[in-house]
Design a protein around this motif. Sequence first.
Motif, PDB file in Angstrom:
ATOM      1  N   MET A   1       0.827  -1.204   0.000  1.00  0.00           N
ATOM      2  CA  MET A   1       0.000   0.000   0.000  1.00  0.00           C
ATOM      3  C   MET A   1       0.861   1.254   0.000  1.00  0.00           C
ATOM      4  N   LEU A   2       1.944   1.210   0.771  1.00  0.00           N
ATOM      5  CA  LEU A   2       2.848   2.360   0.836  1.00  0.00           C
ATOM      6  C   LEU A   2       3.438   2.664  -0.533  1.00  0.00           C
ATOM      7  N   THR A   3       3.790   1.622  -1.298  1.00  0.00           N
ATOM      8  CA  THR A   3       4.334   1.828  -2.638  1.00  0.00           C
ATOM      9  C   THR A   3       3.326   2.552  -3.524  1.00  0.00           C
ATOM     10  N   GLY A   4       2.067   2.143  -3.469  1.00  0.00           N
ATOM     11  CA  GLY A   4       1.045   2.816  -4.257  1.00  0.00           C
ATOM     12  C   GLY A   4       0.848   4.253  -3.826  1.00  0.00           C
ATOM     13  N   VAL A   5       0.825   4.485  -2.517  1.00  0.00           N
ATOM     14  CA  VAL A   5       0.648   5.841  -1.994  1.00  0.00           C
ATOM     15  C   VAL A   5       1.789   6.750  -2.437  1.00  0.00           C
ATOM     16  N   VAL A   6       3.036   6.270  -2.283  1.00  0.00           N
ATOM     17  CA  VAL A   6       4.202   7.089  -2.622  1.00  0.00           C
ATOM     18  C   VAL A   6       4.253   7.368  -4.116  1.00  0.00           C
ATOM     19  N   THR A   7       3.886   6.379  -4.927  1.00  0.00           N
ATOM     20  CA  THR A   7       3.915   6.565  -6.384  1.00  0.00           C
ATOM     21  C   THR A   7       2.951   7.669  -6.804  1.00  0.00           C
ATOM     22  N   ILE A   8       1.741   7.653  -6.269  1.00  0.00           N
ATOM     23  CA  ILE A   8       0.761   8.691  -6.597  1.00  0.00           C
ATOM     24  C   ILE A   8       1.197  10.037  -6.035  1.00  0.00           C
ATOM     25  N   ALA A   9       1.743  10.037  -4.819  1.00  0.00           N
ATOM     26  CA  ALA A   9       2.183  11.293  -4.196  1.00  0.00           C
ATOM     27  C   ALA A   9       3.310  11.947  -4.984  1.00  0.00           C
ATOM     28  N   ILE A  18      -0.169   1.896 -12.165  1.00  0.00           N
ATOM     29  CA  ILE A  18      -0.551   0.494 -12.353  1.00  0.00           C
ATOM     30  C   ILE A  18       0.429  -0.200 -13.289  1.00  0.00           C
ATOM     31  N   PHE A  19       0.795   0.476 -14.377  1.00  0.00           N
ATOM     32  CA  PHE A  19       1.751  -0.109 -15.317  1.00  0.00           C
ATOM     33  C   PHE A  19       3.108  -0.350 -14.646  1.00  0.00           C
ATOM     34  N   MET A  20       3.568   0.609 -13.838  1.00  0.00           N
ATOM     35  CA  MET A  20       4.831   0.444 -13.120  1.00  0.00           C
ATOM     36  C   MET A  20       4.778  -0.770 -12.200  1.00  0.00           C
ATOM     37  N   THR A  21       3.647  -0.941 -11.504  1.00  0.00           N
ATOM     38  CA  THR A  21       3.502  -2.062 -10.580  1.00  0.00           C
ATOM     39  C   THR A  21       3.562  -3.391 -11.315  1.00  0.00           C
ATOM     40  N   LEU A  22       2.875  -3.484 -12.446  1.00  0.00           N
ATOM     41  CA  LEU A  22       2.864  -4.723 -13.216  1.00  0.00           C
ATOM     42  C   LEU A  22       4.219  -4.998 -13.867  1.00  0.00           C
ATOM     43  N   ALA A  23       4.862  -3.956 -14.377  1.00  0.00           N
ATOM     44  CA  ALA A  23       6.102  -4.137 -15.123  1.00  0.00           C
ATOM     45  C   ALA A  23       7.298  -4.390 -14.207  1.00  0.00           C
ATOM     46  N   MET A  24       7.315  -3.749 -13.045  1.00  0.00           N
ATOM     47  CA  MET A  24       8.501  -3.804 -12.193  1.00  0.00           C
ATOM     48  C   MET A  24       8.389  -4.853 -11.097  1.00  0.00           C
ATOM     49  N   PHE A  25       7.241  -4.940 -10.440  1.00  0.00           N
ATOM     50  CA  PHE A  25       7.046  -5.831  -9.298  1.00  0.00           C
ATOM     51  C   PHE A  25       8.244  -5.756  -8.345  1.00  0.00           C
ATOM     52  N   ALA A  26       8.581  -4.536  -7.953  1.00  0.00           N
ATOM     53  CA  ALA A  26       9.710  -4.304  -7.049  1.00  0.00           C
ATOM     54  C   ALA A  26       9.457  -2.992  -6.323  1.00  0.00           C
ATOM     55  N   GLY A  27       9.060  -3.086  -5.072  1.00  0.00           N
ATOM     56  CA  GLY A  27       8.621  -1.908  -4.339  1.00  0.00           C
ATOM     57  C   GLY A  27       9.683  -0.840  -4.186  1.00  0.00           C
ATOM     58  N   ALA A  28      10.894  -1.253  -3.765  1.00  0.00           N
ATOM     59  CA  ALA A  28      11.956  -0.268  -3.549  1.00  0.00           C
ATOM     60  C   ALA A  28      12.299   0.453  -4.844  1.00  0.00           C
ATOM     61  N   ALA A  29      12.369  -0.285  -5.941  1.00  0.00           N
ATOM     62  CA  ALA A  29      12.684   0.328  -7.230  1.00  0.00           C
ATOM     63  C   ALA A  29      11.554   1.239  -7.687  1.00  0.00           C
ATOM     64  N   GLN A  30      10.300   0.813  -7.470  1.00  0.00           N
ATOM     65  CA  GLN A  30       9.172   1.628  -7.915  1.00  0.00           C
ATOM     66  C   GLN A  30       9.119   2.948  -7.156  1.00  0.00           C
ATOM     67  N   THR A 113       3.853 -16.855  -5.910  1.00  0.00           N
ATOM     68  CA  THR A 113       2.518 -16.548  -6.421  1.00  0.00           C
ATOM     69  C   THR A 113       1.658 -15.848  -5.376  1.00  0.00           C
ATOM     70  N   SER A 114       1.670 -16.360  -4.152  1.00  0.00           N
ATOM     71  CA  SER A 114       0.836 -15.756  -3.112  1.00  0.00           C
ATOM     72  C   SER A 114       1.285 -14.335  -2.811  1.00  0.00           C
ATOM     73  N   LEU A 115       2.605 -14.109  -2.784  1.00  0.00           N
ATOM     74  CA  LEU A 115       3.112 -12.756  -2.546  1.00  0.00           C
ATOM     75  C   LEU A 115       2.762 -11.839  -3.711  1.00  0.00           C
ATOM     76  N   TYR A 116       2.837 -12.365  -4.931  1.00  0.00           N
ATOM     77  CA  TYR A 116       2.568 -11.551  -6.119  1.00  0.00           C
ATOM     78  C   TYR A 116       1.144 -10.983  -6.082  1.00  0.00           C
ATOM     79  N   PHE A 117       0.166 -11.839  -5.862  1.00  0.00           N
ATOM     80  CA  PHE A 117      -1.224 -11.365  -5.885  1.00  0.00           C
ATOM     81  C   PHE A 117      -1.528 -10.468  -4.682  1.00  0.00           C
ATOM     82  N   THR A 118      -0.942 -10.798  -3.534  1.00  0.00           N
ATOM     83  CA  THR A 118      -1.123  -9.939  -2.364  1.00  0.00           C
ATOM     84  C   THR A 118      -0.536  -8.561  -2.618  1.00  0.00           C
TER      85      THR A 118
END
Length: 204
Positions: A1-9, A18-30, A113-118
């Motif tokens: 959630m923090l990654t999404g919040v920071v990205t929008i902020a 959304i595209f960044m999340t799907l393409a990168m799947f790496a919170g620190a990098a995003q 897989t479980s971490l990915y969808f979560t």
Amino acid sequence: MLTGVVTIAAGVSPVKAIFMTLAMFAGAAQVSVAQLMAEHSSAIIIVATAIMINLRFIMYSASITPYLGTVSLWQRLFLSYTLSDQAYAVSIVEFNKPDSPFLRAPFFAGACTSLYFTWMFATLCGIFFGALIPPSWSFDFAVPLTFLALLVPNITDRSTALAAFIAALVALLTVSLPYNMGLMLGAVSGIAAGYFSERKKHHD
């Protein structure tokens, strides 16, 4: 959630987030990429930063591959895309147990897989509903807590303890460097310390 919040902020639109999340799947990098985009950094700097932060996944892959046995190409592609710090940590701890009852490749795939969808669900919640989270909740503190929870079970001997200590010390001393260079220096220093400590132990 923090990654999404920071990205929008950082001024990234929801579609791009959304595209960044799907393409990168790496919170620190995003998070780092979003902050650099907000600062109007050059594309070369942004891409180089993301690559440097994610170089740790090469080490994870080299470490976990010997446990997986023979897997097909599509399975390797799937596991490489869904590999994360958390999936690696829980898997490598389980694989080092002499009495583990689990098949390793399915266990690792399940963790990934479980971490990915979560992760995807939580990040989307941060993108669309992050503004509703009270600042007093201090979600930013969840990031170091998560990595501490991953780190502690893997400190099992003198070499791993020394690697963790040196990495943390160097990262703290170089935290003011631009483009998250301190993080990379800390990681490289920790790896080197653990490697040479392990070599010395085998020579003794």
